[in-house]
Design a protein around this motif. Sequence first.
Motif, PDB file in Angstrom:
ATOM      1  N   LYS A   7      -7.613 -26.439 -15.518  1.00 29.89           N
ATOM      2  CA  LYS A   7      -8.709 -25.490 -15.273  1.00 29.89           C
ATOM      3  C   LYS A   7      -9.897 -26.198 -14.623  1.00 29.89           C
ATOM      4  O   LYS A   7     -10.546 -25.675 -13.723  1.00 29.89           O
ATOM      5  N   THR A  31     -16.249 -14.883 -15.592  1.00 25.01           N
ATOM      6  CA  THR A  31     -16.356 -15.192 -17.029  1.00 25.01           C
ATOM      7  C   THR A  31     -15.061 -15.823 -17.527  1.00 25.01           C
ATOM      8  O   THR A  31     -13.975 -15.449 -17.085  1.00 25.01           O
ATOM      9  N   SER A  33     -13.047 -19.524 -19.507  1.00 23.37           N
ATOM     10  CA  SER A  33     -13.078 -20.987 -19.548  1.00 23.37           C
ATOM     11  C   SER A  33     -12.922 -21.597 -18.152  1.00 23.37           C
ATOM     12  O   SER A  33     -13.556 -22.612 -17.849  1.00 23.37           O
ATOM     13  N   THR A  34     -12.115 -20.986 -17.283  1.00 23.81           N
ATOM     14  CA  THR A  34     -11.959 -21.535 -15.925  1.00 23.81           C
ATOM     15  C   THR A  34     -13.254 -21.332 -15.131  1.00 23.81           C
ATOM     16  O   THR A  34     -13.707 -22.242 -14.434  1.00 23.81           O
ATOM     17  N   ASP A  84     -13.706 -15.979 -10.022  1.00 24.03           N
ATOM     18  CA  ASP A  84     -13.393 -15.649 -11.415  1.00 24.03           C
ATOM     19  C   ASP A  84     -11.940 -16.011 -11.721  1.00 24.03           C
ATOM     20  O   ASP A  84     -11.121 -16.145 -10.804  1.00 24.03           O
ATOM     21  N   GLY A  85     -11.650 -16.134 -13.005  1.00 21.46           N
ATOM     22  CA  GLY A  85     -10.293 -16.412 -13.469  1.00 21.46           C
ATOM     23  C   GLY A  85      -9.482 -15.135 -13.593  1.00 21.46           C
ATOM     24  O   GLY A  85      -9.925 -14.049 -13.197  1.00 21.46           O
ATOM     25  N   ALA A  86      -8.295 -15.261 -14.174  1.00 20.86           N
ATOM     26  CA  ALA A  86      -7.428 -14.103 -14.407  1.00 20.86           C
ATOM     27  C   ALA A  86      -6.524 -14.421 -15.585  1.00 20.86           C
ATOM     28  O   ALA A  86      -6.275 -15.586 -15.906  1.00 20.86           O
ATOM     29  N   ASP A  87      -6.055 -13.373 -16.230  1.00 24.36           N
ATOM     30  CA  ASP A  87      -5.074 -13.546 -17.306  1.00 24.36           C
ATOM     31  C   ASP A  87      -3.660 -13.549 -16.737  1.00 24.36           C
ATOM     32  O   ASP A  87      -2.785 -14.215 -17.266  1.00 24.36           O
ATOM     33  N   LYS A  97      -7.082  -8.706 -15.980  1.00 24.83           N
ATOM     34  CA  LYS A  97      -8.267  -9.436 -16.412  1.00 24.83           C
ATOM     35  C   LYS A  97      -8.842  -8.737 -17.647  1.00 24.83           C
ATOM     36  O   LYS A  97      -8.496  -7.600 -17.935  1.00 24.83           O
ATOM     37  N   GLY A  98      -9.727  -9.449 -18.344  1.00 25.14           N
ATOM     38  CA  GLY A  98     -10.370  -8.831 -19.504  1.00 25.14           C
ATOM     39  C   GLY A  98      -9.991  -9.474 -20.816  1.00 25.14           C
ATOM     40  O   GLY A  98     -10.404  -9.001 -21.881  1.00 25.14           O
ATOM     41  N   GLY A  99      -9.238 -10.587 -20.732  1.00 23.34           N
ATOM     42  CA  GLY A  99      -8.916 -11.313 -21.959  1.00 23.34           C
ATOM     43  C   GLY A  99     -10.183 -11.723 -22.705  1.00 23.34           C
ATOM     44  O   GLY A  99     -10.197 -11.802 -23.931  1.00 23.34           O
ATOM     45  N   GLY A 100     -11.235 -11.971 -21.952  1.00 23.72           N
ATOM     46  CA  GLY A 100     -12.513 -12.339 -22.573  1.00 23.72           C
ATOM     47  C   GLY A 100     -13.418 -11.138 -22.795  1.00 23.72           C
ATOM     48  O   GLY A 100     -14.538 -11.279 -23.296  1.00 23.72           O
ATOM     49  N   GLY A 101     -12.959  -9.955 -22.396  1.00 24.08           N
ATOM     50  CA  GLY A 101     -13.706  -8.718 -22.681  1.00 24.08           C
ATOM     51  C   GLY A 101     -14.765  -8.358 -21.661  1.00 24.08           C
ATOM     52  O   GLY A 101     -15.531  -7.413 -21.862  1.00 24.08           O
ATOM     53  N   ALA A 102     -14.808  -9.075 -20.524  1.00 21.90           N
ATOM     54  CA  ALA A 102     -15.885  -8.839 -19.553  1.00 21.90           C
ATOM     55  C   ALA A 102     -15.421  -7.995 -18.360  1.00 21.90           C
ATOM     56  O   ALA A 102     -16.068  -7.965 -17.323  1.00 21.90           O
ATOM     57  N   GLU A 106     -17.018  -7.531 -14.510  1.00 17.18           N
ATOM     58  CA  GLU A 106     -16.231  -8.301 -13.530  1.00 17.18           C
ATOM     59  C   GLU A 106     -15.787  -7.397 -12.382  1.00 17.18           C
ATOM     60  O   GLU A 106     -15.858  -7.787 -11.211  1.00 17.18           O
ATOM     61  N   LYS A 124      -0.696 -18.704 -15.123  1.00 20.70           N
ATOM     62  CA  LYS A 124      -1.146 -17.305 -14.971  1.00 20.70           C
ATOM     63  C   LYS A 124      -0.360 -16.551 -13.886  1.00 20.70           C
ATOM     64  O   LYS A 124      -0.518 -15.346 -13.730  1.00 20.70           O
TER      65      LYS A 124
HETATM   66  C1  5RP Z   1     -12.597 -12.454 -18.936  1.00 18.78           C
HETATM   67  C2  5RP Z   1     -11.519 -12.659 -17.941  1.00 18.78           C
HETATM   68  C3  5RP Z   1     -11.112 -14.055 -17.646  1.00 18.78           C
HETATM   69  O1  5RP Z   1     -11.245 -14.289 -16.296  1.00 18.78           O
HETATM   70  C4  5RP Z   1      -9.686 -14.251 -18.059  1.00 18.78           C
HETATM   71  O2  5RP Z   1      -9.555 -13.873 -19.427  1.00 18.78           O
HETATM   72  C5  5RP Z   1      -9.215 -15.696 -17.869  1.00 18.78           C
HETATM   73  O3  5RP Z   1      -9.911 -16.515 -18.743  1.00 18.78           O
HETATM   74  P1  5RP Z   1      -9.669 -18.083 -18.822  1.00 18.78           P
HETATM   75  O4  5RP Z   1     -10.179 -18.676 -17.562  1.00 18.78           O
HETATM   76  O5  5RP Z   1     -10.471 -18.516 -20.038  1.00 18.78           O
HETATM   77  O6  5RP Z   1      -8.197 -18.329 -19.019  1.00 18.78           O
HETATM   78  O7  5RP Z   1     -10.990 -11.747 -17.356  1.00 18.78           O
HETATM   79  O8  5RP Z   1     -12.835 -11.092 -19.172  1.00 18.78           O
END
Ligand code: 5RP
Length: 236
Positions: A7, A31, A33-34, A84-87, A97-102, A106, A124
Amino acid sequence: MTQDQLKQLVGEAARDEVLKLSPGQILGVGTGSTANYFIDALAPHKGHFAGTVSSSNATTERLLKHGFKVLDPNEVIVLPAYVDGADEIDPLGNMIKGGGGALTREKIIASMSKQFICVCDSSKQVPILGHFALPVEIIPLSKGVVTRELEKLGGTVTLRLAKNIRADLNQTPSEPFVTDNGGWILDIAGLEIIDPNGLEAQINQIAGVITVGLFAKEKANILLVSDASGVSRISF
Ligand code: 5RP
């Protein structure tokens, strides 16, 4: 290499990518960790940008701590890029996306951006979206009716609980996770998403849904993806 190292590597590649943009512009920042690794890598170069637009309270806090200027999205018309990152991401650049709830903010910032630069490690990348449970942000009072509608899609629908306790909201682990917008999140597990565009439009139609974490209309334009051999750049 650990997943965190991957990451970090891709966060640094995203820094190099956005530094190719002409200076003095506003950058959209995601939003997770990445995205956090990207913010940390970009911090020494913050003067390249006139400011940022942030996709969550957590990202705003991190940007401000580094001394970035954070603008209200209403003050901005268009952004050259959003990082931005992605799930999950499929071979066409559609994402969950949305694992972090944002997801809602986003998607708003992504819709304001000329290009979505997705940053992730290769875990991913999937052939078909849906192994990761699809997040749907809802108005809390619509939980019952929206759950019943979403169950018709064939997956298992679960209300997301406040695993990461927000002290500012005095939450306990058995309470619903509350988004920055005051919404709740339903996660749909067990889907195989053959038609991301169609499913995104279908879920958007359900009264009570704020945003579905399917990014097909706002899919990635560029993917920076890391694995043990380095970072690859893919254009869609
Ligand atoms: C937050 C997201 C993040 O981009 C997604 O969950 C990936 O997160 P990470 O970089 O921590 O793996 O959509 O709402």
